[in-house]
Enzyme design. Structure first.
Site, PDB file in Angstrom:
ATOM      1  CG  ASN A 213      -0.227  -0.068   2.509  1.00  0.00           C
ATOM      2  OD1 ASN A 213       0.537   0.826   2.836  1.00  0.00           O
ATOM      3  ND2 ASN A 213      -0.426  -1.149   3.263  1.00  0.00           N
ATOM      4  CG  PHE A 332      -1.387   5.775  14.126  1.00  0.00           C
ATOM      5  CD1 PHE A 332      -0.663   5.668  15.296  1.00  0.00           C
ATOM      6  CD2 PHE A 332      -1.318   6.954  13.388  1.00  0.00           C
ATOM      7  CE1 PHE A 332       0.125   6.724  15.739  1.00  0.00           C
ATOM      8  CE2 PHE A 332      -0.528   8.014  13.815  1.00  0.00           C
ATOM      9  CZ  PHE A 332       0.191   7.905  14.992  1.00  0.00           C
ATOM     10  CE  LYS A 346      -9.876   0.877  12.288  1.00  0.00           C
ATOM     11  NZ  LYS A 346      -9.282   1.345  11.056  1.00  0.00           N
TER      12      LYS A 346
HETATM   13  N1  CTP Z   1      -2.899  -3.114  12.699  1.00  0.00           N
HETATM   14  C1  CTP Z   1      -2.066  -4.158  13.050  1.00  0.00           C
HETATM   15  N2  CTP Z   1      -2.178  -5.346  12.389  1.00  0.00           N
HETATM   16  C2  CTP Z   1      -3.081  -5.505  11.394  1.00  0.00           C
HETATM   17  C3  CTP Z   1      -3.917  -4.445  11.028  1.00  0.00           C
HETATM   18  C4  CTP Z   1      -3.801  -3.253  11.699  1.00  0.00           C
HETATM   19  O1  CTP Z   1      -1.234  -3.998  13.944  1.00  0.00           O
HETATM   20  N3  CTP Z   1      -3.151  -6.671  10.773  1.00  0.00           N
HETATM   21  C5  CTP Z   1      -2.809  -1.855  13.462  1.00  0.00           C
HETATM   22  C6  CTP Z   1      -2.300  -0.678  12.670  1.00  0.00           C
HETATM   23  O2  CTP Z   1      -0.890  -0.546  12.803  1.00  0.00           O
HETATM   24  C7  CTP Z   1      -3.026   0.471  13.338  1.00  0.00           C
HETATM   25  C8  CTP Z   1      -4.346  -0.136  13.756  1.00  0.00           C
HETATM   26  O3  CTP Z   1      -4.111  -1.528  13.841  1.00  0.00           O
HETATM   27  O4  CTP Z   1      -2.378   0.895  14.520  1.00  0.00           O
HETATM   28  C9  CTP Z   1      -5.500   0.130  12.837  1.00  0.00           C
HETATM   29  O5  CTP Z   1      -5.148  -0.158  11.511  1.00  0.00           O
HETATM   30  P1  CTP Z   1      -6.201   0.054  10.326  1.00  0.00           P
HETATM   31  O6  CTP Z   1      -5.610  -0.480   9.085  1.00  0.00           O
HETATM   32  O7  CTP Z   1      -6.693   1.465  10.333  1.00  0.00           O
HETATM   33  O8  CTP Z   1      -7.397  -0.813  10.830  1.00  0.00           O
HETATM   34  P2  CTP Z   1      -7.847  -2.250  10.553  1.00  0.00           P
HETATM   35  O9  CTP Z   1      -7.687  -3.050  11.804  1.00  0.00           O
HETATM   36  O10 CTP Z   1      -7.176  -2.810   9.337  1.00  0.00           O
HETATM   37  O11 CTP Z   1      -9.387  -2.034  10.311  1.00  0.00           O
HETATM   38  P3  CTP Z   1     -10.211  -1.586   8.966  1.00  0.00           P
HETATM   39  O12 CTP Z   1      -9.450  -2.132   7.801  1.00  0.00           O
HETATM   40  O13 CTP Z   1     -11.518  -2.214   9.163  1.00  0.00           O
HETATM   41  O14 CTP Z   1     -10.291  -0.106   9.003  1.00  0.00           O
END
Ligand code: CTP
Length: 407
Positions: A213, A332, A346
């Site tokens: 990404n 985050f 979240k």
């Molecule tokens: N995060 C993580 N491991 C993952 C996904 C997310 O540690 N597999 C952490 C990110 O580093 C961030 C937080 O979770 O601190 C939220 O990440 P985000 O991508 O915004 O959320 P998601 O859990 O992926 O939820 P969604 O895709 O539904 O928004």
């Protein structure tokens, strides 16, 4: 950012080829808002002229303790009293020896000795040949000046003017600038062990392709730097990004979410703060082809199956270490809309005390951002600013929320 606004620095140059770097350092300090008074030893003037340093600092350079320009004829007192810090760069082996002995027969060592040590810190940026650096006499003198209260900065490693290679090069001007800024930063995270994830992950499809990404890692790297400047011991687990490692930060490079999890879990057990800024891929290809997937000429497209990646933040937040309150977790949230609602949800879902929301598409790759801090008490906005400035504010906010250390 004018990070040294209001600071007055006496920049001392002793003799060494690295004097050429001090010209750049002088400019860099001034660019960050400091005023700089240059003081040079006789030997330094063999390597760079006082005229150059005067032009760059916009002040006349001092070089003699007998300089009659000062009304009281005491440049060593006047110059050292008005300084917020004295930085000797380059600091030669001979100059370190002079400091260790408390010598005072030329202006620069005299003013170091005469400075009010409690108010005017002394920073030394050593520069010398590798054999001189490794010599027991130099190491003995360094230990002595450190014990006497000086801050001895690290040396670089690499090619030396003499043609040899090894330890003893003076740090680069940009590195010295980072050290000076760090030196003046309040140590609100002293004693903390901070673990940060940053950047995207890369989920391989085959040896040449993958899914990733647009996360640049800039916010996470800025936070790692700010945490280290605030006195923490910092480990940064970074996905594939081309950013320089902040000074003093231990960096571990990973590619996939699973590798990030493997790097994070054992380190989280000994950390006191975990900040998850990484944009972890939610899914990875169910299988990773050993060889490049080739077109077979039939026009058929490959069918990719996906499996969900582990949630690194949620895993760490549910660990015993976090649940008993020994690890403060910060998440985050990169959202595209309804920031407060999504960030609040979240925060609950991940089980973290503090969640930092931002609008993903508006921040990826940019140098500035705006943050929304959500905790159990409510929410607070950190208005648009550079990621560097926001990182410093966030570090201060985290420090306020940390439990008072147990004694
Ligand atoms: N995060 C993580 N491991 C993952 C996904 C997310 O540690 N597999 C952490 C990110 O580093 C961030 C937080 O979770 O601190 C939220 O990440 P985000 O991508 O915004 O959320 P998601 O859990 O992926 O939820 P969604 O895709 O539904 O928004």
């Amino acid at each position: 950012m004018n990070e040294l606004a209001g600071k007055h620095i006496v920049l001392g140059l002793s003799g060494g080829v690295a004097c050429y770097k001090s010209a750049e350092l002088c400019r860099a300090l001034i660019k960050e808002g400091a005023t700089v008074q240059v003081v040079m030893t006789e030997a330094a003037a063999q390597f760079i002229t006082p005229v150059t340093m005067q032009a760059l600092s916009n002040r006349t350079v001092y070089g003699s303790q007998w300089d009659a320009r000062e009304a009281n004829n005491m440049p060593h007192i006047n110059l050292s009293r008005e300084a917020d810090a004295i930085l000797v760069a380059p600091c030669s082996a001979d100059f370190i020896a002079r400091l260790a002995q408390g010598r005072a027969d030329e202006l620069l060592s005299l003013l170091c000795l005469a400075r009010p040590a409690q108010q005017v810190p002394l920073l030394l940026a050593p520069a010398m040949n590798r054999e001189m650096w490794a010599h027991p006499a130099t190491q003995r003198n360094l230990a002595q000046v450190a014990q006497d209260g000086a801050t001895v900065l690290a040396v670089g490693n690499g090619d030396q003017a003499c043609g040899e290679t090894g330890d003893g090069r003076m740090l680069e001007p940009a590195e010295l600038l980072e050290e000076v800024i760090a030196f003046f930063t309040p140590k609100v995270l002293a004693g903390q062990k901070v673990l940060v994830t940053a950047g995207p992950t890369f989920e391989a499809i085959d040896p040449v392709r993958g899914i990733t990404n647009h996360s640049s890692g800039k916010m996470g790297f800025a936070i790692a730097r700010a945490a280290r400047e605030a006195g923490a011991e910092v480990t940064l687990v970074a996905g594939p990004v081309h950013l320089p490692t902040p000074r003093g930060v231990h960096r571990i490079n990973v590619q996939s979410a699973q590798k990030m999890l493997e790097a994070v879990v054992p380190r989280a057990q000994v950390a006191t703060v975990f900040i998850a800024t990484a944009a972890v891929a939610d899914w990875r290809p169910a299988t990773q082809a050993e060889q490049k997937i080739k077109k077979d000429g039939s026009g058929q497209t490959p069918v990719l199956g996906f499996v969900e990646n582990p949630d690194i933040l949620a895993t760490v937040a549910q660990s015993q270490h976090a649940l008993v309150g020994d690890l403060f977790c910060v998440g985050f949230a990169a959202e595209s809309h309804d920031l407060l609602a999504h960030a609040s949800a979240k925060r609950e879902r991940k089980g973290v005390p503090l969640l930092v929301g931002n609008i993903g598409p508006a921040t990826f790759g940019q140098d500035d951002n705006a943050l929304l801090l959500v905790d159990a008490q409510g929410h607070r906005e950190l208005p648009r600013a550079s990621k560097r400035a926001l990182a410093r504010q966030l570090v201060a906010e985290i420090a306020l929320r940390l439990p008072v250390p147990r004694v």
